[in-house]
Design a protein around this motif. Structure first.
Motif, PDB file in Angstrom:
ATOM      1  N   GLN A  98      -4.825 -25.453  -6.799  1.00  0.00           N
ATOM      2  CA  GLN A  98      -4.096 -26.627  -7.272  1.00  0.00           C
ATOM      3  C   GLN A  98      -2.822 -26.228  -8.022  1.00  0.00           C
ATOM      4  N   THR A  99      -2.881 -25.128  -8.755  1.00  0.00           N
ATOM      5  CA  THR A  99      -1.668 -24.616  -9.394  1.00  0.00           C
ATOM      6  C   THR A  99      -0.659 -24.197  -8.336  1.00  0.00           C
ATOM      7  N   ALA A 100      -1.146 -23.574  -7.262  1.00  0.00           N
ATOM      8  CA  ALA A 100      -0.258 -23.146  -6.174  1.00  0.00           C
ATOM      9  C   ALA A 100       0.425 -24.344  -5.528  1.00  0.00           C
ATOM     10  N   LEU A 101      -0.330 -25.400  -5.287  1.00  0.00           N
ATOM     11  CA  LEU A 101       0.256 -26.588  -4.676  1.00  0.00           C
ATOM     12  C   LEU A 101       1.237 -27.275  -5.626  1.00  0.00           C
ATOM     13  N   TYR A 102       0.952 -27.196  -6.911  1.00  0.00           N
ATOM     14  CA  TYR A 102       1.884 -27.776  -7.886  1.00  0.00           C
ATOM     15  C   TYR A 102       3.254 -27.108  -7.785  1.00  0.00           C
ATOM     16  N   LEU A 103       3.276 -25.792  -7.595  1.00  0.00           N
ATOM     17  CA  LEU A 103       4.552 -25.086  -7.516  1.00  0.00           C
ATOM     18  C   LEU A 103       5.403 -25.595  -6.355  1.00  0.00           C
ATOM     19  N   GLU A 104       4.790 -25.825  -5.213  1.00  0.00           N
ATOM     20  CA  GLU A 104       5.537 -26.373  -4.083  1.00  0.00           C
ATOM     21  C   GLU A 104       6.090 -27.754  -4.431  1.00  0.00           C
ATOM     22  N   GLU A 105       5.255 -28.560  -5.054  1.00  0.00           N
ATOM     23  CA  GLU A 105       5.684 -29.906  -5.426  1.00  0.00           C
ATOM     24  C   GLU A 105       6.786 -29.866  -6.481  1.00  0.00           C
ATOM     25  N   LEU A 106       6.709 -28.916  -7.395  1.00  0.00           N
ATOM     26  CA  LEU A 106       7.732 -28.775  -8.433  1.00  0.00           C
ATOM     27  C   LEU A 106       9.116 -28.605  -7.825  1.00  0.00           C
ATOM     28  N   PHE A 107       9.248 -27.689  -6.889  1.00  0.00           N
ATOM     29  CA  PHE A 107      10.568 -27.435  -6.314  1.00  0.00           C
ATOM     30  C   PHE A 107      11.013 -28.584  -5.414  1.00  0.00           C
ATOM     31  N   ARG A 108      10.064 -29.275  -4.808  1.00  0.00           N
ATOM     32  CA  ARG A 108      10.428 -30.454  -4.020  1.00  0.00           C
ATOM     33  C   ARG A 108      10.986 -31.542  -4.933  1.00  0.00           C
ATOM     34  N   GLN A 109      10.292 -31.787  -6.052  1.00  0.00           N
ATOM     35  CA  GLN A 109      10.752 -32.814  -6.979  1.00  0.00           C
ATOM     36  C   GLN A 109      12.102 -32.459  -7.597  1.00  0.00           C
ATOM     37  N   ALA A 110      12.370 -31.173  -7.739  1.00  0.00           N
ATOM     38  CA  ALA A 110      13.637 -30.742  -8.344  1.00  0.00           C
ATOM     39  C   ALA A 110      14.824 -30.951  -7.420  1.00  0.00           C
ATOM     40  N   GLY A 111      14.570 -31.264  -6.138  1.00  0.00           N
ATOM     41  CA  GLY A 111      15.659 -31.545  -5.221  1.00  0.00           C
ATOM     42  C   GLY A 111      16.028 -30.425  -4.274  1.00  0.00           C
ATOM     43  N   PHE A 112      15.301 -29.309  -4.322  1.00  0.00           N
ATOM     44  CA  PHE A 112      15.581 -28.234  -3.368  1.00  0.00           C
ATOM     45  C   PHE A 112      15.410 -28.760  -1.944  1.00  0.00           C
ATOM     46  N   PRO A 113      16.169 -28.250  -0.994  1.00  0.00           N
ATOM     47  CA  PRO A 113      16.005 -28.689   0.389  1.00  0.00           C
ATOM     48  C   PRO A 113      14.569 -28.493   0.877  1.00  0.00           C
ATOM     49  N   ALA A 114      14.166 -29.314   1.797  1.00  0.00           N
ATOM     50  CA  ALA A 114      12.802 -29.272   2.323  1.00  0.00           C
ATOM     51  C   ALA A 114      12.467 -27.877   2.841  1.00  0.00           C
ATOM     52  N   ASP A 115      11.270 -27.422   2.509  1.00  0.00           N
ATOM     53  CA  ASP A 115      10.674 -26.187   3.039  1.00  0.00           C
ATOM     54  C   ASP A 115      11.296 -24.911   2.499  1.00  0.00           C
ATOM     55  N   VAL A 116      12.136 -25.020   1.476  1.00  0.00           N
ATOM     56  CA  VAL A 116      12.703 -23.814   0.862  1.00  0.00           C
ATOM     57  C   VAL A 116      11.638 -23.051   0.083  1.00  0.00           C
ATOM     58  N   PHE A 117      10.639 -23.745  -0.436  1.00  0.00           N
ATOM     59  CA  PHE A 117       9.512 -23.089  -1.093  1.00  0.00           C
ATOM     60  C   PHE A 117       8.235 -23.783  -0.628  1.00  0.00           C
ATOM     61  N   GLN A 118       7.345 -23.008   0.010  1.00  0.00           N
ATOM     62  CA  GLN A 118       6.101 -23.565   0.518  1.00  0.00           C
ATOM     63  C   GLN A 118       4.906 -22.756   0.029  1.00  0.00           C
ATOM     64  N   THR A 119       3.826 -23.443  -0.241  1.00  0.00           N
ATOM     65  CA  THR A 119       2.555 -22.797  -0.562  1.00  0.00           C
ATOM     66  C   THR A 119       1.714 -22.721   0.699  1.00  0.00           C
ATOM     67  N   LEU A 120       1.185 -21.539   0.974  1.00  0.00           N
ATOM     68  CA  LEU A 120       0.311 -21.331   2.127  1.00  0.00           C
ATOM     69  C   LEU A 120      -1.135 -21.203   1.638  1.00  0.00           C
ATOM     70  N   LEU A 121      -1.958 -22.180   1.927  1.00  0.00           N
ATOM     71  CA  LEU A 121      -3.383 -22.070   1.594  1.00  0.00           C
ATOM     72  C   LEU A 121      -4.064 -21.297   2.713  1.00  0.00           C
ATOM     73  N   ILE A 122      -4.070 -19.988   2.558  1.00  0.00           N
ATOM     74  CA  ILE A 122      -4.668 -19.100   3.552  1.00  0.00           C
ATOM     75  C   ILE A 122      -5.507 -18.056   2.827  1.00  0.00           C
ATOM     76  N   GLY A 123      -6.449 -17.464   3.530  1.00  0.00           N
ATOM     77  CA  GLY A 123      -7.227 -16.380   2.984  1.00  0.00           C
ATOM     78  C   GLY A 123      -6.504 -15.054   3.130  1.00  0.00           C
ATOM     79  N   SER A 124      -7.046 -14.029   2.496  1.00  0.00           N
ATOM     80  CA  SER A 124      -6.401 -12.715   2.546  1.00  0.00           C
ATOM     81  C   SER A 124      -6.341 -12.169   3.969  1.00  0.00           C
ATOM     82  N   GLY A 125      -7.256 -12.608   4.819  1.00  0.00           N
ATOM     83  CA  GLY A 125      -7.265 -12.121   6.198  1.00  0.00           C
ATOM     84  C   GLY A 125      -6.066 -12.563   7.008  1.00  0.00           C
TER      85      GLY A 125
END
Length: 474
Positions: free
Chosen positions: A164-191
């Motif tokens: 949830q902290t990771a997803l917040y970071l993506e939302e933070l930069f989106r709310q700040a006005g950065f262009p779409a997809d400039v910062f994305q969180t990937l919910l993936i495993g280490s594999g």
């Protein structure tokens, strides 16, 4: 490990997340590459404006995001709020200084037979950040703020226990006005990390984590000829000499060892105390450790919360039990706290020898190993007898001792009469198996830029013999 929020204070799993499918991951990678094509052309002043907006958003969200971090990994609410504040400071630091860091750096044009010569720092592209759970906001921000300011695009693979902290970071930069997809969180495993790192659209990676994780990422990146920055483990020495203010040194030693519930790479873990003051310092240190309030990290009076994972507490218990079985003495602490969650008492161990795991390995919990030494030379020798070289602390009012410490201790950072910490204004990183590369200040920004040499000669009709001198010398 499942991607889930499990409260370490209670052991209760509160929310689980499905990892991205192969198709969804491919979509994220394609979007990141497309975002870089336009984002790299934005002006530094515009990026600075977005960073300022991100700082404002985060500052307003401090209470909410602090509670989220405490819920996910157990740091005290006070320290979580301080972590959010530190991230606000970093965002504003790069907003203020980033434009000057990115200005062309003039060279001596005459010396290289040019009419103009300079170096310009240009973004590399899509950078993968693999981050740990212990400072879930700050670790990621140390990468994100300078990387975005430089014009790069970020992909964050965060630890699976702080989704949830990771997803917040993506939302933070989106709310700040950065262009779409400039910062994305990937919910993936280490594999799935190797697949992302090998993808041609990803040009570099940064990792903060364990030695084995660093080796794995470095091996893949090396095979693919991609730049990496690694900040790995640490077992920082904390040296106390007779000229030190012992009470102050002991007070800071407690914070240096137990910050973040003892789960910090730059926490002081090995304490080297001169024989002339060892008895007094040990007494002060033990008393102050024993006085710490261990409990619910949401409570204002709590100073030490739970360890982040059950396996983490088991590791700490194993290290202490091994040391005791081999002859060490537990001065204070040394037991789990009998209550729900993954709590462990602040602990001081003396009589540590090289045959104990606590001597040569990183203990990620509130356990301090204290050594009595005859002089500074012995302290530095034993401190350097370790695979790690992240930070180091010295407490001394003797100028000659300070200079010897700064010269001879093998570490990326040396702090005198204070504990190792990180600032946006100073480079952060280590040597030996603590990794390579640096984060923060302009050095951290330049890690993921192309330092491009620009050489401009006179108009072609005016070129003379000097314009070819460089090529001849090559």
């Amino acid at each position: 490990m499942a991607i889930a929020t499990t409260n370490p204070t209670t052991g209760e799993t509160l929310k689980t997340f499905e990892p991205l499918s192969d198709e969804a991951l491919e979509d994220r990678l394609a979007r990141a590459a497309a975002a870089f094509a336009g984002y790299r052309l934005t002006e530094p002043a515009q990026r600075a404006g977005w960073l300022r907006s991100a700082a404002d958003v985060l500052e307003a969200d401090t209470g909410t995001v602090a509670e989220l971090m405490t819920t996910e990994m157990g740091k005290t609410l006070a320290s979580a709020k301080a972590e959010a504040g530190k991230c606000v400071k970093a965002l504003r630091y790069y907003a203020e200084h980033g434009e000057s860091f990115l200005r062309p750096k003039p060279a001596d044009a005459e010396a290289v037979s040019a009419t103009e010569a300079y170096v310009v720092h240009q973004p590399l592209g899509v950078v993968l950040a693999i981050m740990p759970w212990n400072f879930p906001l700050w670790q990621a921000m140390r990468f994100a703020a300078p990387a975005l300011m430089a014009g790069n695009v970020g992909l964050l693979k965060h630890a699976s226990n702080v989704p949830q902290t990771a997803l917040y970071l993506e939302e933070l930069f989106r709310q700040a006005g950065f262009p779409a997809d400039v910062f994305q969180t990937l919910l993936i495993g280490s594999g799935s990390v190797e697949r992302v790192l090998r993808d041609d659209r990803v040009v570099a990676a940064t990792l903060t984590g364990s030695g084995p994780a660093g080796q794995s990422v470095a091996a893949v990146a090396g095979d693919a000829l991609k730049k990496t920055v690694l900040e790995l483990g640490g077992s920082d020495p904390f040296i106390v000499m007779p000229s030190a203010d012992l009470d102050k040194a002991a007070e800071v030693a407690v914070t240096a060892r137990c910050q973040n519930n003892g789960q910090s790479c730059i926490a002081a873990k090995r304490f080297f105390v001169h024989a002339d003051v060892a008895e007094e310092f040990t007494r002060l240190f033990a008393e102050k450790l024993a006085d710490l309030t261990v409990g619910d990290p949401m409570d204002e009076g709590t100073q030490v919360g739970p360890l982040a994972t059950e396996s983490g507490r088991e590791d700490v218990e194993r290290y202490v039990a091994d040391a005791v079985q081999k002859g060490a003495t537990v001065v204070t602490g040394g037991r789990r706290v009998e209550r729900p969650g993954w709590f462990y008492e602040p602990t001081l161990v003396t009589g540590v020898t090289p045959k104990m795991g606590i001597y040569s390995e990183e203990v990620f919990g509130p356990v301090a190993a204290l050594f009595t030494v005859s002089d500074l030379d012995e302290a530095i020798r034993i401190a350097n007898d370790h695979v790690y070289g992240l930070g180091a602390n010295l407490w001394s009012d003797d100028e000659a001792e300070r200079q010897r410490f700064i010269r001879d201790v093998q570490s990326g950072m040396a702090f005198v009469n204070g504990m190792v910490t990180s600032y946006p204004d100073l480079p952060f990183g280590g040597v030996k198996q603590s990794g390579y590369g640096r984060e923060l200040t302009e050095v951290g920004m330049y890690e993921f830029t192309n330092a491009k040499t620009v050489w401009i000669g006179p108009p072609s009709g005016q070129q003379g013999e000097g314009s070819t001198a460089g090529a001849a010398a090559e």
